[in-house]
Scaffold this active site. Structure first.
Site: not given
Length: 181
Positions: A134, A143-146
């Site tokens: 991640n 790419v929504p790593c949050h």
């Protein structure tokens, strides 16, 4: 849309790969978009941890491959877009590719823990490895790593900083950033 993964293993860049970049403004500070051979491959926030030197971003090309990326980011930041539909050229290990694909399955406005991602990947004991992959996500926000949080619901590391992570999560939930956590 899944990242383009024609070659899921890390590769040495040859001199034939054309690297270009542009910088756009966002509600979360300037974003540097980097393309390899005309396909988005990296997105860096100002002050981002592990941000490579500016010289690695290639020549500045404010037109080129970026208009659709910029259009979708603007739509996202205005609340009109909840899922990106972009071709991506993300270089990483096969495991990283699987994690990044799984990140894209987390719905807008929702979160998952590292353990939940590991479970979804069929590797329930791999939450630390999921966290490392991640952290190597080359195109945050898109790419929504949050959207990944600790098992107890707490905010955990984010390359763009915890304040930015909190603000992105609040934005996606339609809340004030002060209302979270």
């Amino acid at each position: 849309m899944s990242p383009r993964s024609d070659n899921p293993r890390p590769v040495q860049r040859s001199s034939a790969v054309r690297i270009t970049h542009t910088v756009i403004e966002s509600p979360y500070g300037p974003l540097t978009l980097v393309a390899a051979d005309g396909v988005l491959s990296r997105l860096y926030m100002e002050g981002q941890r592990h941000r490579p030197p500016q010289e690695t971003f290639g020549e500045r090309a404010d037109d080129g491959p970026f208009p659709e990326v910029v259009r979708q980011l603007e739509a996202y930041f205005s609340g009109e877009l909840t899922e990106f539909q972009l071709d991506l050229n993300l270089l990483g290990t096969p495991f990283q590719q699987r994690v990044w694909h799984q990140l894209q399955q987390i719905p807008y406005g929702e979160t998952r823990s590292y353990g939940e991602l590991a479970e979804a990947l069929g590797s329930p004991n791999a939450s630390r490895a999921v966290g490392l992959a991640n952290g190597k996500n080359p195109v945050g926000i898109i790419v929504p790593c949050h959207r990944v949080i600790g098992a107890n619901g707490s905010l955990t590391g984010y390359g763009g900083g915890l304040d930015r992570k909190q603000r992105l999560l609040a934005f996606e939930r339609g809340e004030s950033a002060d209302a979270l956590f």
